[in-house]
Design a protein around this motif. Structure first.
Motif, PDB file in Angstrom:
ATOM      1  N   PHE A   1       0.833  -1.205   0.000  1.00  0.00           N
ATOM      2  CA  PHE A   1       0.000   0.000   0.000  1.00  0.00           C
ATOM      3  C   PHE A   1       0.871   1.260   0.000  1.00  0.00           C
ATOM      4  CE2 PHE A   1      -2.068   3.425   2.404  1.00  0.00           C
ATOM      5  CZ  PHE A   1      -3.126   3.687   1.545  1.00  0.00           C
ATOM      6  N   LEU A   2       1.898   1.278   0.847  1.00  0.00           N
ATOM      7  CA  LEU A   2       2.786   2.437   0.916  1.00  0.00           C
ATOM      8  C   LEU A   2       3.580   2.617  -0.376  1.00  0.00           C
ATOM      9  CD1 LEU A   2       4.041   2.107   4.599  1.00  0.00           C
ATOM     10  CD2 LEU A   2       2.590   3.931   3.672  1.00  0.00           C
ATOM     11  N   LEU A   3       4.018   1.503  -0.977  1.00  0.00           N
ATOM     12  CA  LEU A   3       4.747   1.599  -2.243  1.00  0.00           C
ATOM     13  C   LEU A   3       3.853   2.127  -3.363  1.00  0.00           C
ATOM     14  CD1 LEU A   3       6.940  -1.638  -2.252  1.00  0.00           C
ATOM     15  CD2 LEU A   3       7.732   0.732  -2.048  1.00  0.00           C
ATOM     16  N   ILE A   4       2.608   1.690  -3.397  1.00  0.00           N
ATOM     17  CA  ILE A   4       1.671   2.185  -4.414  1.00  0.00           C
ATOM     18  C   ILE A   4       1.441   3.679  -4.218  1.00  0.00           C
ATOM     19  CG2 ILE A   4      -0.732   2.100  -5.202  1.00  0.00           C
ATOM     20  CD1 ILE A   4      -0.588  -0.983  -4.558  1.00  0.00           C
ATOM     21  N   ALA A   5       1.176   4.093  -2.985  1.00  0.00           N
ATOM     22  CA  ALA A   5       0.936   5.516  -2.709  1.00  0.00           C
ATOM     23  C   ALA A   5       2.171   6.355  -3.034  1.00  0.00           C
ATOM     24  CB  ALA A   5       0.521   5.706  -1.248  1.00  0.00           C
ATOM     25  N   SER A   6       3.359   5.873  -2.653  1.00  0.00           N
ATOM     26  CA  SER A   6       4.580   6.636  -2.924  1.00  0.00           C
ATOM     27  C   SER A   6       4.821   6.766  -4.424  1.00  0.00           C
ATOM     28  CB  SER A   6       5.791   6.009  -2.227  1.00  0.00           C
ATOM     29  OG  SER A   6       6.219   4.834  -2.876  1.00  0.00           O
ATOM     30  N   ASN A   7       4.526   5.707  -5.181  1.00  0.00           N
ATOM     31  CA  ASN A   7       4.717   5.776  -6.628  1.00  0.00           C
ATOM     32  C   ASN A   7       3.725   6.718  -7.289  1.00  0.00           C
ATOM     33  OD1 ASN A   7       6.798   3.968  -8.072  1.00  0.00           O
ATOM     34  ND2 ASN A   7       6.205   2.863  -6.227  1.00  0.00           N
ATOM     35  N   CYS A   8       2.537   6.839  -6.737  1.00  0.00           N
ATOM     36  CA  CYS A   8       1.583   7.824  -7.265  1.00  0.00           C
ATOM     37  C   CYS A   8       2.147   9.228  -7.117  1.00  0.00           C
ATOM     38  CB  CYS A   8       0.234   7.698  -6.558  1.00  0.00           C
ATOM     39  SG  CYS A   8      -0.673   6.205  -6.978  1.00  0.00           S
ATOM     40  N   PHE A   9       2.687   9.538  -5.951  1.00  0.00           N
ATOM     41  CA  PHE A   9       3.287  10.858  -5.737  1.00  0.00           C
ATOM     42  C   PHE A   9       4.503  11.068  -6.629  1.00  0.00           C
ATOM     43  CE2 PHE A   9       0.926  10.916  -1.683  1.00  0.00           C
ATOM     44  CZ  PHE A   9       0.409  12.195  -1.755  1.00  0.00           C
ATOM     45  N   MET A  10       5.344  10.039  -6.773  1.00  0.00           N
ATOM     46  CA  MET A  10       6.550  10.199  -7.574  1.00  0.00           C
ATOM     47  C   MET A  10       6.216  10.406  -9.044  1.00  0.00           C
ATOM     48  SD  MET A  10       9.623  10.380  -6.595  1.00  0.00           S
ATOM     49  CE  MET A  10      10.432  11.527  -7.655  1.00  0.00           C
ATOM     50  N   THR A  11       5.246   9.679  -9.543  1.00  0.00           N
ATOM     51  CA  THR A  11       4.850   9.856 -10.938  1.00  0.00           C
ATOM     52  C   THR A  11       4.335  11.267 -11.175  1.00  0.00           C
ATOM     53  OG1 THR A  11       4.367   7.506 -11.193  1.00  0.00           O
ATOM     54  CG2 THR A  11       3.295   9.011 -12.747  1.00  0.00           C
ATOM     55  N   ILE A  12       3.533  11.754 -10.255  1.00  0.00           N
ATOM     56  CA  ILE A  12       3.034  13.126 -10.373  1.00  0.00           C
ATOM     57  C   ILE A  12       4.193  14.118 -10.292  1.00  0.00           C
ATOM     58  CG2 ILE A  12       1.624  14.912  -9.261  1.00  0.00           C
ATOM     59  CD1 ILE A  12      -0.289  12.532  -8.467  1.00  0.00           C
ATOM     60  N   ALA A  13       5.109  13.908  -9.345  1.00  0.00           N
ATOM     61  CA  ALA A  13       6.243  14.821  -9.178  1.00  0.00           C
ATOM     62  C   ALA A  13       7.096  14.893 -10.442  1.00  0.00           C
ATOM     63  CB  ALA A  13       7.106  14.382  -7.990  1.00  0.00           C
ATOM     64  N   TRP A  14       7.304  13.776 -11.099  1.00  0.00           N
ATOM     65  CA  TRP A  14       8.175  13.756 -12.277  1.00  0.00           C
ATOM     66  C   TRP A  14       7.490  14.198 -13.555  1.00  0.00           C
ATOM     67  CZ3 TRP A  14      11.584   8.706 -12.252  1.00  0.00           C
ATOM     68  CH2 TRP A  14      12.468   8.761 -11.181  1.00  0.00           C
ATOM     69  N   TYR A  15       6.181  13.933 -13.680  1.00  0.00           N
ATOM     70  CA  TYR A  15       5.547  14.091 -14.986  1.00  0.00           C
ATOM     71  C   TYR A  15       4.375  15.067 -15.051  1.00  0.00           C
ATOM     72  CZ  TYR A  15       8.353   9.978 -15.929  1.00  0.00           C
ATOM     73  OH  TYR A  15       9.398   9.108 -16.060  1.00  0.00           O
ATOM     74  N   TRP A  16       3.940  15.658 -13.934  1.00  0.00           N
ATOM     75  CA  TRP A  16       2.752  16.522 -13.943  1.00  0.00           C
ATOM     76  C   TRP A  16       2.900  17.677 -14.921  1.00  0.00           C
ATOM     77  CZ3 TRP A  16       2.971  21.709 -12.948  1.00  0.00           C
ATOM     78  CH2 TRP A  16       4.142  22.161 -12.342  1.00  0.00           C
ATOM     79  N   HIS A  17       4.091  18.210 -15.043  1.00  0.00           N
ATOM     80  CA  HIS A  17       4.319  19.421 -15.830  1.00  0.00           C
ATOM     81  C   HIS A  17       4.266  19.186 -17.341  1.00  0.00           C
ATOM     82  CE1 HIS A  17       8.460  18.156 -16.747  1.00  0.00           C
ATOM     83  NE2 HIS A  17       8.355  17.574 -15.569  1.00  0.00           N
ATOM     84  N   LEU A  18       4.262  17.925 -17.767  1.00  0.00           N
ATOM     85  CA  LEU A  18       4.216  17.651 -19.205  1.00  0.00           C
ATOM     86  C   LEU A  18       2.868  17.990 -19.816  1.00  0.00           C
ATOM     87  CD1 LEU A  18       6.128  14.259 -19.366  1.00  0.00           C
ATOM     88  CD2 LEU A  18       7.033  16.586 -19.639  1.00  0.00           C
ATOM     89  N   LYS A  19       1.838  18.017 -18.989  1.00  0.00           N
ATOM     90  CA  LYS A  19       0.497  18.338 -19.479  1.00  0.00           C
ATOM     91  C   LYS A  19       0.039  19.620 -18.779  1.00  0.00           C
ATOM     92  CE  LYS A  19      -2.956  16.619 -21.914  1.00  0.00           C
ATOM     93  NZ  LYS A  19      -2.832  16.038 -23.218  1.00  0.00           N
ATOM     94  N   GLY A  20       0.195  20.741 -19.433  1.00  0.00           N
ATOM     95  CA  GLY A  20      -0.303  22.001 -18.904  1.00  0.00           C
ATOM     96  C   GLY A  20       0.704  22.812 -18.100  1.00  0.00           C
ATOM     97  N   GLY A  21       1.869  22.266 -17.830  1.00  0.00           N
ATOM     98  CA  GLY A  21       2.850  23.008 -17.046  1.00  0.00           C
ATOM     99  C   GLY A  21       4.097  23.384 -17.824  1.00  0.00           C
ATOM    100  N   MET A  22       4.087  23.114 -19.120  1.00  0.00           N
ATOM    101  CA  MET A  22       5.284  23.372 -19.935  1.00  0.00           C
ATOM    102  C   MET A  22       5.598  24.863 -20.056  1.00  0.00           C
ATOM    103  SD  MET A  22       6.612  20.471 -20.779  1.00  0.00           S
ATOM    104  CE  MET A  22       7.668  20.795 -22.176  1.00  0.00           C
ATOM    105  N   SER A  23       4.627  25.717 -19.795  1.00  0.00           N
ATOM    106  CA  SER A  23       4.869  27.158 -19.903  1.00  0.00           C
ATOM    107  C   SER A  23       5.491  27.739 -18.627  1.00  0.00           C
ATOM    108  CB  SER A  23       3.558  27.882 -20.220  1.00  0.00           C
ATOM    109  OG  SER A  23       2.633  27.674 -19.164  1.00  0.00           O
ATOM    110  N   LYS A  24       5.485  26.968 -17.556  1.00  0.00           N
ATOM    111  CA  LYS A  24       6.064  27.446 -16.295  1.00  0.00           C
ATOM    112  C   LYS A  24       7.588  27.431 -16.381  1.00  0.00           C
ATOM    113  CE  LYS A  24       2.341  25.815 -13.237  1.00  0.00           C
ATOM    114  NZ  LYS A  24       1.354  26.329 -14.099  1.00  0.00           N
TER     115      LYS A  24
END
Length: 111
Positions: free
Chosen positions: A5-28
């Motif tokens: 459970f902790l590994l799944i939750a941590s990977n959700c945060f890590m994926t967001i941390a690494w890739y969130w900016h590719l969709k809608g954050g490229m102008s930042k």
């Protein structure tokens, strides 16, 4: 089970941390993206470190923890890739996933 459970939750945060900016954050500005990503990754570390400690204390080897984490990472990223980035999953993605499942099977065989 708490380890998974902790590994799944941590990977959700890590994926967001690494890739969130590719969709809608490229102008930042890059420095802003880095700081936001570090802030998100802090939560990932707060979950990943206890997950690994609990797993190791429960008898998982370091290799088993790493392979489990890689399988979880691929699944979490696959969902993110399709739902957030709008990219399709192809045969290469499925092949890579099957290879990781095979690795996990070898690591946990006879356990």
């Amino acid at each position: 089970m708490p380890t998974l459970f902790l590994l799944i939750a941590s990977n959700c945060f890590m994926t967001i941390a690494w890739y969130w900016h590719l969709k809608g954050g490229m102008s930042k500005p890059l420095i802003v993206v880095i700081l936001i990503s570090w802030a998100i990754a802090l939560f990932e570390y707060c979950l990943a470190v206890p997950a690994n400690r609990l797993g190791y204390a429960s008898g998982w080897s370091g290799g088993q923890l790493k392979i489990a984490q890689e399988v979880i990472t691929l699944v979490v990223f696959g969902v993110f890739m399709v739902t957030v980035l709008g990219e399709p999953i192809g045969w290469r993605h499925l092949g890579a996933f099957l290879c990781l499942i095979g690795a996990a099977t070898f690591m946990f065989a006879g356990r």
